[in-house]
Design an enzyme around this catalytic site. Sequence first.
Site, PDB file in Angstrom:
ATOM      1  N   GLU A 170       2.410   9.313  -1.378  1.00  0.00           N
ATOM      2  CA  GLU A 170       3.008  10.216  -2.355  1.00  0.00           C
ATOM      3  C   GLU A 170       2.310  11.574  -2.500  1.00  0.00           C
ATOM      4  OE1 GLU A 170       3.601   8.299  -6.082  1.00  0.00           O
ATOM      5  OE2 GLU A 170       5.010   6.870  -5.221  1.00  0.00           O
ATOM      6  N   GLU A 352       7.137   0.920  -2.139  1.00  0.00           N
ATOM      7  CA  GLU A 352       6.894   0.613  -3.549  1.00  0.00           C
ATOM      8  C   GLU A 352       8.224   0.557  -4.300  1.00  0.00           C
ATOM      9  OE1 GLU A 352       4.181   3.035  -5.865  1.00  0.00           O
ATOM     10  OE2 GLU A 352       2.810   3.192  -4.159  1.00  0.00           O
TER      11      GLU A 352
HETATM   12  C1  GCO Z   1       2.845   5.904  -7.733  1.00  0.00           C
HETATM   13  C2  GCO Z   1       1.718   5.258  -7.118  1.00  0.00           C
HETATM   14  C3  GCO Z   1       1.312   3.951  -7.745  1.00  0.00           C
HETATM   15  C4  GCO Z   1       1.714   3.743  -9.205  1.00  0.00           C
HETATM   16  C5  GCO Z   1       3.070   3.083  -9.302  1.00  0.00           C
HETATM   17  C6  GCO Z   1       3.500   2.926 -10.762  1.00  0.00           C
HETATM   18  O1  GCO Z   1       3.948   5.777  -7.210  1.00  0.00           O
HETATM   19  O2  GCO Z   1       2.599   6.612  -8.700  1.00  0.00           O
HETATM   20  O3  GCO Z   1       1.938   5.030  -5.738  1.00  0.00           O
HETATM   21  O4  GCO Z   1      -0.069   4.063  -7.605  1.00  0.00           O
HETATM   22  O5  GCO Z   1       0.772   2.937  -9.838  1.00  0.00           O
HETATM   23  O6  GCO Z   1       4.023   3.872  -8.686  1.00  0.00           O
HETATM   24  O7  GCO Z   1       3.508   4.178 -11.365  1.00  0.00           O
END
Ligand code: GCO
Length: 452
Positions: A170, A352
């Site tokens: 990200e 994710e």
């Molecule tokens: C993000 C990160 C994760 C977060 C998850 C929940 O997408 O911000 O990759 O580390 O913890 O997404 O916010």
Amino acid sequence: MNRLPTPLLPTERFIWGVSTSSYQIEGATKTDGRGPSIWDTFCQQKGRIANGDTGDIACDHYHRFPEDIALMRDMGVQAYRFSVAWPRLLPNGRGHFNEAGAAFYDRLIDAVLAAGIEPWLCLYHWDLPQALDDEGGWLSRDAAGWFADYATLVARRYGDRVKRFATFNEPGVFALFGFGLGWQPPGVVDADAHRKAIHHVNLAHGEAVDALRAGVSGASIGVIHNMQPCLPASAALEDLAAAARLHMHWNQAFPDPQILGYYPTILADELAPQIAPGDMARICRPLDWLGINHYSPIYARGDKNAPLGYAWAGPPDGTPQSEIGWQVHPDAFRDILLEASRRYHLPIYVTENGTGGRDQLDHTGAVKDQHRINYLNAYIGAMQTAIAAGADVRGYFVWSLLDNFEWGAGYGDRFGLIYVDYPTLRRIPKSSARWYADRITRETATGPAGKP
Ligand code: GCO
């Protein structure tokens, strides 16, 4: 433009996994020679993190990873996406190599493989060595070389056992939150700094892809982006403009140059002072897959006093929302997967997806998180609808295996399939863990996903 991916072979199975990250679960921040990261520093700054929480202990995955791997195995998880803490290998970010820190990831990777689970290694999930930030961090053009050297070390150390690599998690999020909105380290709010970070992180990505390709035979290299609809807080012109700029920063500033070879036109003009001859070719290197993280649509409103010209806004009242106030909108996920597949022509892995909550132990000692089961069921269904409509999606990783350090929210927002009782660090599978295990069994029995 990257080479077109090979089609999903009939025998190639759809991958069901879980994701974590180093700073959010490892703890042991001062153990075995690990150097400080920018998140260690940020957590020490009063008011930055809810309840003054830090990652010093987190889930103590550093010591308890055998138990966590056993929990993955018991769920039938097929792949484990984790990140390497750069300051564990290189306490100063470059120079001195910390053998004890590197040996932790040997133990972790060997145990993951022994459990029959495929390791997916992410080089950078936000924990930049503080020593490099002291030298300019992502605001320095030298960061690309620092990152490439780190990638070379990781490739050499683990490339005999790990084949799946992501360069960044990200970049759109950590660049915006770290340099544009000031919510994450280094806590800067400056449009010029944000522009520099965008371009330097893109350069670092391209250098790391080449380093991994050179160092690992048979490497399957990707990058992970959070992709979410960026919507206006209202129909006002300034909010429409704000949403367009957030979309450019959040969804395009990194995958477009990395995969298509060019910035969005407006951004290319704004970044012109940063772009040297040959830079775009250094950034756009052949990739094997695109990781997409997705949770919910996000909103922006115009703010002429904000350095970026916009401010973050919450979802409209009355929209379905999670326990932590994120909009629940599975159709947006379906559309993002279709759009990304059409735009980038790479195999996609959902690296994710999940939902946060205030999960609690009940009087029987169980954690019943039906809200998470409902969310995952709806979003997996939306993904399968997208696949049936032609999106080339080849895997799905739940965020997250464990409750963990949720950045600015500290430990209050729980995303895990496994509940972590922080005072004792006891792990307790939630009802969603059982549900996910059953879903993996059912999906795996019926062949690659794609049947809504
Ligand atoms: C993000 C990160 C994760 C977060 C998850 C929940 O997408 O911000 O990759 O580390 O913890 O997404 O916010």
